[in-house]
Motif scaffolding. Sequence first.
Motif, PDB file in Angstrom:
ATOM      1  N   LEU A  11       0.835  -1.205   0.000  1.00 47.49           N
ATOM      2  CA  LEU A  11       0.000   0.000   0.000  1.00 47.49           C
ATOM      3  C   LEU A  11       0.870   1.255   0.000  1.00 47.49           C
ATOM      4  N   LEU A  12       2.181   1.053   0.002  1.00 48.44           N
ATOM      5  CA  LEU A  12       3.131   2.158  -0.079  1.00 48.44           C
ATOM      6  C   LEU A  12       3.828   2.097  -1.436  1.00 48.44           C
ATOM      7  N   PRO A  13       4.047   3.234  -2.081  1.00 43.68           N
ATOM      8  CA  PRO A  13       4.642   3.242  -3.432  1.00 43.68           C
ATOM      9  C   PRO A  13       6.173   3.137  -3.409  1.00 43.68           C
ATOM     10  N   TYR A  14       6.697   2.011  -2.911  1.00 42.86           N
ATOM     11  CA  TYR A  14       8.139   1.838  -2.797  1.00 42.86           C
ATOM     12  C   TYR A  14       8.846   1.937  -4.141  1.00 42.86           C
ATOM     13  N   ASP A  15       8.245   1.374  -5.176  1.00 43.69           N
ATOM     14  CA  ASP A  15       8.872   1.431  -6.500  1.00 43.69           C
ATOM     15  C   ASP A  15       9.092   2.875  -6.938  1.00 43.69           C
ATOM     16  N   ARG A  16       8.088   3.699  -6.772  1.00 45.37           N
ATOM     17  CA  ARG A  16       8.199   5.102  -7.180  1.00 45.37           C
ATOM     18  C   ARG A  16       9.209   5.841  -6.310  1.00 45.37           C
ATOM     19  N   TRP A  17       9.193   5.585  -5.016  1.00 44.23           N
ATOM     20  CA  TRP A  17      10.146   6.247  -4.123  1.00 44.23           C
ATOM     21  C   TRP A  17      11.580   5.860  -4.479  1.00 44.23           C
ATOM     22  N   THR A  18      11.793   4.598  -4.783  1.00 41.01           N
ATOM     23  CA  THR A  18      13.132   4.141  -5.158  1.00 41.01           C
ATOM     24  C   THR A  18      13.575   4.798  -6.457  1.00 41.01           C
ATOM     25  N   GLU A  19      12.670   4.853  -7.419  1.00 47.90           N
ATOM     26  CA  GLU A  19      12.971   5.495  -8.702  1.00 47.90           C
ATOM     27  C   GLU A  19      13.339   6.968  -8.503  1.00 47.90           C
ATOM     28  N   GLU A  20      12.567   7.678  -7.703  1.00 46.86           N
ATOM     29  CA  GLU A  20      12.841   9.096  -7.438  1.00 46.86           C
ATOM     30  C   GLU A  20      14.185   9.270  -6.734  1.00 46.86           C
ATOM     31  N   ALA A  21      14.505   8.386  -5.813  1.00 46.37           N
ATOM     32  CA  ALA A  21      15.782   8.481  -5.096  1.00 46.37           C
ATOM     33  C   ALA A  21      16.958   8.255  -6.052  1.00 46.37           C
ATOM     34  N   MET A  22      16.839   7.269  -6.933  1.00 40.19           N
ATOM     35  CA  MET A  22      17.926   7.013  -7.892  1.00 40.19           C
ATOM     36  C   MET A  22      18.085   8.189  -8.855  1.00 40.19           C
ATOM     37  N   ARG A  23      16.984   8.751  -9.334  1.00 38.10           N
ATOM     38  CA  ARG A  23      17.074   9.918 -10.210  1.00 38.10           C
ATOM     39  C   ARG A  23      17.731  11.078  -9.469  1.00 38.10           C
ATOM     40  N   ASN A  24      17.416  11.217  -8.190  1.00 35.93           N
ATOM     41  CA  ASN A  24      17.992  12.302  -7.401  1.00 35.93           C
ATOM     42  C   ASN A  24      19.503  12.154  -7.272  1.00 35.93           C
ATOM     43  N   VAL A  25      20.006  10.934  -7.171  1.00 35.95           N
ATOM     44  CA  VAL A  25      21.460  10.709  -7.124  1.00 35.95           C
ATOM     45  C   VAL A  25      22.094  11.234  -8.409  1.00 35.95           C
ATOM     46  N   ALA A  26      21.519  10.877  -9.551  1.00 31.32           N
ATOM     47  CA  ALA A  26      22.053  11.340 -10.837  1.00 31.32           C
ATOM     48  C   ALA A  26      21.970  12.860 -10.932  1.00 31.32           C
ATOM     49  N   LEU A  27      20.849  13.434 -10.525  1.00 29.61           N
ATOM     50  CA  LEU A  27      20.683  14.887 -10.604  1.00 29.61           C
ATOM     51  C   LEU A  27      21.664  15.616  -9.692  1.00 29.61           C
ATOM     52  N   ARG A  28      21.920  15.073  -8.515  1.00 27.13           N
ATOM     53  CA  ARG A  28      22.885  15.699  -7.608  1.00 27.13           C
ATOM     54  C   ARG A  28      24.289  15.665  -8.199  1.00 27.13           C
ATOM     55  N   ALA A  29      24.648  14.561  -8.868  1.00 29.71           N
ATOM     56  CA  ALA A  29      25.958  14.480  -9.526  1.00 29.71           C
ATOM     57  C   ALA A  29      26.047  15.519 -10.645  1.00 29.71           C
ATOM     58  N   LEU A  30      24.972  15.662 -11.413  1.00 27.62           N
ATOM     59  CA  LEU A  30      24.951  16.650 -12.499  1.00 27.62           C
ATOM     60  C   LEU A  30      24.995  18.076 -11.944  1.00 27.62           C
ATOM     61  N   GLU A  31      24.274  18.330 -10.852  1.00 24.30           N
ATOM     62  CA  GLU A  31      24.317  19.658 -10.221  1.00 24.30           C
ATOM     63  C   GLU A  31      25.719  19.972  -9.718  1.00 24.30           C
ATOM     64  N   PHE A  32      26.369  18.995  -9.132  1.00 27.55           N
ATOM     65  CA  PHE A  32      27.747  19.194  -8.658  1.00 27.55           C
ATOM     66  C   PHE A  32      28.651  19.569  -9.829  1.00 27.55           C
ATOM     67  N   ALA A  33      28.535  18.817 -10.915  1.00 26.17           N
ATOM     68  CA  ALA A  33      29.362  19.096 -12.098  1.00 26.17           C
ATOM     69  C   ALA A  33      29.029  20.458 -12.691  1.00 26.17           C
ATOM     70  N   ALA A  34      27.767  20.858 -12.651  1.00 21.07           N
ATOM     71  CA  ALA A  34      27.378  22.170 -13.183  1.00 21.07           C
ATOM     72  C   ALA A  34      28.013  23.296 -12.358  1.00 21.07           C
ATOM     73  N   ARG A  35      28.073  23.123 -11.051  1.00 23.07           N
ATOM     74  CA  ARG A  35      28.639  24.149 -10.162  1.00 23.07           C
ATOM     75  C   ARG A  35      30.167  24.140 -10.145  1.00 23.07           C
ATOM     76  N   ASN A  36      30.759  22.934 -10.103  1.00 19.85           N
ATOM     77  CA  ASN A  36      32.185  22.803  -9.814  1.00 19.85           C
ATOM     78  C   ASN A  36      33.015  22.198 -10.939  1.00 19.85           C
ATOM     79  N   GLY A  37      32.368  21.745 -11.991  1.00 17.21           N
ATOM     80  CA  GLY A  37      33.080  20.985 -13.016  1.00 17.21           C
ATOM     81  C   GLY A  37      33.204  19.537 -12.569  1.00 17.21           C
ATOM     82  N   LEU A  38      33.711  18.711 -13.454  1.00 15.69           N
ATOM     83  CA  LEU A  38      33.877  17.296 -13.133  1.00 15.69           C
ATOM     84  C   LEU A  38      35.191  17.101 -12.388  1.00 15.69           C
ATOM     85  N   PRO A  39      35.143  16.501 -11.210  1.00 10.10           N
ATOM     86  CA  PRO A  39      36.391  16.309 -10.454  1.00 10.10           C
ATOM     87  C   PRO A  39      37.182  15.108 -10.954  1.00 10.10           C
TER      88      PRO A  39
END
Length: 176
Positions: A11-39
């Motif tokens: 009754l809890l949308p675990y699949d969607r929460w997991t998907e959103e969390a994984m997308r957030n990891v990718a987005l945070r890496a891209l945001e880091f690269a946008a601010r600081n360049g690729l380390p």
Amino acid sequence: MSEQAPPPESLLPYDRWTEEAMRNVALRALEFAARNGLPGEHHFYLTFRTDHPDTKVPGHLKARYPQEMTIVLQHQFWDLKVDRAEAKISVGLSFGGVASTLVIPFAALVAFWDPHVRVGLRFGETSAAEGDAEAMADQVEEEEAPPSLPEAPAPKPETPAQVVSLDAFRRRPTRE
């Protein structure tokens, strides 16, 4: 013989929460690269749907990659932006010597790969509700109701998928 009962329906949308969390990891890496360049030796492969209605790519690339495309963010890219309010990524790249800006909605992302550390994420299909700006911009946990309607099956591609080997791009150990 014993029959195993199927797992209970959540009754809890675990699949969607997991998907959103994984997308957030990718987005945070891209945001880091946008601010600081690729380390260091980090670089990203982004695979996305070119047939997503909000994806913007030059016509010649859309013709060549009508459904899916992978880009590499390593040495020659510019103006990388992650816009959580509009739920999209934009980046400048050169294709055949022609500068282009790509706009990729979060919902169009299929995969993220950083070969330097062997971190890879594959994303499932998202519905419009899951891919909209509110779903991806929320950083606060909140209770959500389970989805009321089942998701439609993903459309089958008209042409078979092309498999590309990344072996040619991998670093080979040097022998001394």
